[in-house]
Design a protein around this motif. Structure first.
Motif, PDB file in Angstrom:
ATOM      1  N   SER A  14      20.371  42.030  45.741  1.00 50.21           N
ATOM      2  CA  SER A  14      21.001  41.385  46.890  1.00 50.21           C
ATOM      3  C   SER A  14      22.278  42.107  47.301  1.00 50.21           C
ATOM      4  O   SER A  14      22.871  42.853  46.529  1.00 50.21           O
ATOM      5  N   ASP A  15      22.694  41.843  48.535  1.00 51.13           N
ATOM      6  CA  ASP A  15      23.953  42.373  49.027  1.00 51.13           C
ATOM      7  C   ASP A  15      25.113  41.560  48.467  1.00 51.13           C
ATOM      8  O   ASP A  15      24.928  40.520  47.836  1.00 51.13           O
ATOM      9  N   LEU A  16      26.313  42.035  48.741  1.00 52.13           N
ATOM     10  CA  LEU A  16      27.522  41.374  48.265  1.00 52.13           C
ATOM     11  C   LEU A  16      27.604  39.945  48.807  1.00 52.13           C
ATOM     12  O   LEU A  16      27.403  39.706  49.992  1.00 52.13           O
ATOM     13  N   PHE A  17      27.831  38.983  47.915  1.00 51.29           N
ATOM     14  CA  PHE A  17      28.025  37.556  48.225  1.00 51.29           C
ATOM     15  C   PHE A  17      26.747  36.864  48.706  1.00 51.29           C
ATOM     16  O   PHE A  17      26.820  35.700  49.130  1.00 51.29           O
ATOM     17  N   ASP A  18      25.596  37.510  48.649  1.00 49.14           N
ATOM     18  CA  ASP A  18      24.376  36.893  49.170  1.00 49.14           C
ATOM     19  C   ASP A  18      24.054  35.567  48.489  1.00 49.14           C
ATOM     20  O   ASP A  18      23.694  34.588  49.149  1.00 49.14           O
ATOM     21  N   LEU A  19      24.145  35.535  47.168  1.00 49.53           N
ATOM     22  CA  LEU A  19      23.819  34.312  46.439  1.00 49.53           C
ATOM     23  C   LEU A  19      24.764  33.178  46.841  1.00 49.53           C
ATOM     24  O   LEU A  19      24.338  32.046  47.076  1.00 49.53           O
ATOM     25  N   GLU A 119      27.140  44.172  36.718  1.00 52.09           N
ATOM     26  CA  GLU A 119      27.706  43.200  35.781  1.00 52.09           C
ATOM     27  C   GLU A 119      28.540  42.164  36.518  1.00 52.09           C
ATOM     28  O   GLU A 119      28.529  40.975  36.173  1.00 52.09           O
ATOM     29  N   ARG A 120      29.274  42.610  37.539  1.00 52.23           N
ATOM     30  CA  ARG A 120      30.089  41.678  38.311  1.00 52.23           C
ATOM     31  C   ARG A 120      29.222  40.753  39.150  1.00 52.23           C
ATOM     32  O   ARG A 120      29.522  39.568  39.295  1.00 52.23           O
ATOM     33  N   LYS A 121      28.129  41.285  39.708  1.00 52.73           N
ATOM     34  CA  LYS A 121      27.203  40.430  40.448  1.00 52.73           C
ATOM     35  C   LYS A 121      26.644  39.345  39.549  1.00 52.73           C
ATOM     36  O   LYS A 121      26.514  38.173  39.948  1.00 52.73           O
ATOM     37  N   ASN A 122      26.295  39.731  38.313  1.00 52.66           N
ATOM     38  CA  ASN A 122      25.797  38.742  37.357  1.00 52.66           C
ATOM     39  C   ASN A 122      26.846  37.677  37.069  1.00 52.66           C
ATOM     40  O   ASN A 122      26.532  36.486  36.958  1.00 52.66           O
ATOM     41  N   LEU A 123      28.108  38.100  36.936  1.00 52.43           N
ATOM     42  CA  LEU A 123      29.183  37.160  36.644  1.00 52.43           C
ATOM     43  C   LEU A 123      29.405  36.210  37.811  1.00 52.43           C
ATOM     44  O   LEU A 123      29.628  35.011  37.617  1.00 52.43           O
ATOM     45  N   MET A 124      29.343  36.738  39.038  1.00 53.62           N
ATOM     46  CA  MET A 124      29.489  35.882  40.218  1.00 53.62           C
ATOM     47  C   MET A 124      28.401  34.813  40.250  1.00 53.62           C
ATOM     48  O   MET A 124      28.676  33.629  40.515  1.00 53.62           O
ATOM     49  N   LEU A 126      26.562  33.806  37.628  1.00 58.50           N
ATOM     50  CA  LEU A 126      26.685  32.956  36.436  1.00 58.50           C
ATOM     51  C   LEU A 126      27.744  31.887  36.634  1.00 58.50           C
ATOM     52  O   LEU A 126      27.566  30.732  36.220  1.00 58.50           O
ATOM     53  N   HIS A 127      28.837  32.256  37.281  1.00 62.22           N
ATOM     54  CA  HIS A 127      29.915  31.289  37.517  1.00 62.22           C
ATOM     55  C   HIS A 127      29.407  30.102  38.331  1.00 62.22           C
ATOM     56  O   HIS A 127      29.652  28.941  37.986  1.00 62.22           O
ATOM     57  N   VAL A 128      28.674  30.392  39.418  1.00 63.91           N
ATOM     58  CA  VAL A 128      28.178  29.332  40.287  1.00 63.91           C
ATOM     59  C   VAL A 128      27.171  28.458  39.552  1.00 63.91           C
ATOM     60  O   VAL A 128      27.224  27.214  39.617  1.00 63.91           O
ATOM     61  N   ILE A 191      31.632  26.165  47.730  1.00 67.78           N
ATOM     62  CA  ILE A 191      32.869  26.743  48.267  1.00 67.78           C
ATOM     63  C   ILE A 191      33.622  27.475  47.168  1.00 67.78           C
ATOM     64  O   ILE A 191      34.119  28.595  47.378  1.00 67.78           O
ATOM     65  N   GLN A 192      33.724  26.846  46.014  1.00 67.77           N
ATOM     66  CA  GLN A 192      34.418  27.491  44.900  1.00 67.77           C
ATOM     67  C   GLN A 192      33.762  28.813  44.540  1.00 67.77           C
ATOM     68  O   GLN A 192      34.442  29.799  44.241  1.00 67.77           O
ATOM     69  N   GLY A 193      32.435  28.857  44.604  1.00 68.37           N
ATOM     70  CA  GLY A 193      31.706  30.076  44.271  1.00 68.37           C
ATOM     71  C   GLY A 193      32.061  31.236  45.182  1.00 68.37           C
ATOM     72  O   GLY A 193      32.322  32.348  44.714  1.00 68.37           O
ATOM     73  N   ILE A 194      32.113  31.002  46.493  1.00 72.48           N
ATOM     74  CA  ILE A 194      32.402  32.100  47.414  1.00 72.48           C
ATOM     75  C   ILE A 194      33.859  32.525  47.310  1.00 72.48           C
ATOM     76  O   ILE A 194      34.164  33.726  47.350  1.00 72.48           O
ATOM     77  N   VAL A 195      34.783  31.570  47.112  1.00 72.47           N
ATOM     78  CA  VAL A 195      36.201  31.917  46.988  1.00 72.47           C
ATOM     79  C   VAL A 195      36.432  32.770  45.739  1.00 72.47           C
ATOM     80  O   VAL A 195      37.090  33.819  45.789  1.00 72.47           O
ATOM     81  N   CYS A 196      35.870  32.326  44.616  1.00 71.53           N
ATOM     82  CA  CYS A 196      36.052  33.069  43.361  1.00 71.53           C
ATOM     83  C   CYS A 196      35.385  34.443  43.431  1.00 71.53           C
ATOM     84  O   CYS A 196      35.923  35.425  42.905  1.00 71.53           O
ATOM     85  N   SER A 197      34.249  34.528  44.070  1.00 74.51           N
ATOM     86  CA  SER A 197      33.549  35.809  44.181  1.00 74.51           C
ATOM     87  C   SER A 197      34.354  36.814  45.007  1.00 74.51           C
ATOM     88  O   SER A 197      34.399  37.999  44.681  1.00 74.51           O
TER      89      SER A 197
END
Length: 380
Positions: A14-19, A119-124, A126-128, A191-197
């Motif tokens: 996926s592209d950046l922030f897609d999830l 790895e960062r995409k996975n973390l983004m 995983l956080h959500v 909302i928290q997911g996109i802000v943190c990402s």
């Protein structure tokens, strides 16, 4: 396992922030560009319906809280639970008002061509997933406990007597869940997911800039090429600073509400413990559960805000540690400007009243303990 691997593969492709944007779309907060008029109108109706449900929850829980005004323990218990909804709904409204500005920022980020490691995409992702799952488990556990004890999950007005029989109690719990889970809880965590990402993205790009500066090496044979490379580093640094300031301007009221909600939650819990003591373990468990959820959310924001401060000031250190002594004088002067600018950290501001960082989080905990100590002495 196959499902997990499939989700992971979709994240990596996926592209950046897609999830995060898909999550926002599912919960009615992110209409997609290019939708036809009919689809867009249907989505607007869905979005409005979720807002109506969230306001319905606030109204009926507010009436329920008012009806318990003579019972101080039940009043504080209901306020503690309702505070979560008031906090989340306030932030959802602010997000909706600032959505177009955020959409512009995300579009700029996507067009910049910046990359994020897998790895960062996975973390983004995983956080959500984790924060949504954890909050769902907490809320479901207390709902089941209320059903077992034949109590309302939260005191709320109903057009029937919810305590008349088990069927009425179950129906009231279902109505509260319909008004709270997706319209309030899941929307807030989307909302928290996109802000943190986005903040994670800032930190990643700043780390990448630090690596480029440390490895940057001047050569007379490649003078023009090297100068262009250095110019690109400076331009990217300026761009990330602009992005960070834009994010702060968009979400400064959002973070202010976050800080105020955590402060009120801590004070309310301190007061509750001081009043009822440690005998009513079930009631205290409810308070601790919701307090834990609030503290985890606050810690995530403060940790990421602190990381942004560390990585933005790290640019100055990385620039100083580069092989600048062999550079031409004009490039050394440019590097000095970069160092001076980077010494002022990028911060996430809570309405201009506080900076989201670990120090702010620690101060909030210290203040809460101080309040608890004072109230405990007064009760004794």
């Amino acid at each position: 396992m196959a499902l997990v691997r499939s989700i992971r593969a979709q994240i990596l492709e996926s592209d950046l922030f897609d999830l995060n944007l898909k999550y926002l779309t599912i919960v009615g907060l992110w209409p997609k560009d290019g939708w036809s008029g009919d689809v867009l109108r249907l989505y607007k109706f869905y979005e409005a319906s979720l807002f109506i449900l969230s306001f319905t929850f606030i109204v009926i829980s507010g009436i329920g809280t008012y009806n318990k005004k003579d019972d101080i323990i039940m009043l504080m218990t209901n306020l503690d639970k309702a505070l979560v909804a008031y906090n989340f709904v306030s932030k959802i409204i602010l997000f909706t008002l600032k959505r177009e500005q955020l959409n512009t920022l995300i579009s700029e980020i996507k067009l910049s061509g910046d990359k994020v490691i897998n790895e960062r995409k996975n973390l983004m992702a995983l956080h959500v997933i984790v924060i949504t799952g954890f909050s769902t488990v907490i809320v479901s556990a207390f709902s089941l406990l209320s059903q077992y004890k034949r109590e309302m999950t939260i005191e709320a007005w109903m057009p029937f007597d919810p305590l008349k029989n088990r069927m009425n109690l179950l129906l009231s719990a279902q109505l509260l869940a319909v008004c709270f889970i997706v319209p309030i809880l899941y929307r807030a965590f989307a909302i928290q997911g996109i802000v943190c990402s986005i903040i994670m993205y800032f930190c990643d790009q700043l780390i990448e800039l630090q690596d480029h500066l440390k490895d940057f090496d001047y050569s007379e044979e490649r003078d023009m090429e090297v100068r262009q490379e250095f110019k690109g580093i400076v331009k990217k640094h300026v761009r990330i600073m602009r992005y960070a300031r834009t994010l702060t301007n968009i979400f400064k009221e959002y973070f202010l509400i976050q800080n105020l909600a955590v402060t009120i939650e801590l004070c309310l819990n301190a007061l509750m413990v001081a009043v009822i003591g440690f005998e009513q373990k079930t009631l205290l468990a409810t308070f601790v559960g919701y307090l834990g959820l609030a503290l985890i959310n606050a810690y995530i924001y403060c940790y990421l805000g602190n990381e942004l401060i560390v990585q933005s000031t790290g640019i100055a250190k990385a620039a100083y540690e580069s092989s600048w002594t062999s550079w031409p004088i004009d490039m050394q002067k440019d590097l000095l400007i970069v160092i001076n600018v980077a010494q002022k950290p990028l911060t996430i501001s809570a309405g201009g009243m506080a900076v989201m960082c670990i120090e702010t989080y620690s101060q909030a905990l210290y203040n809460a303990y101080s309040i608890f100590a004072v109230l405990s002495d007064m009760v004794d």
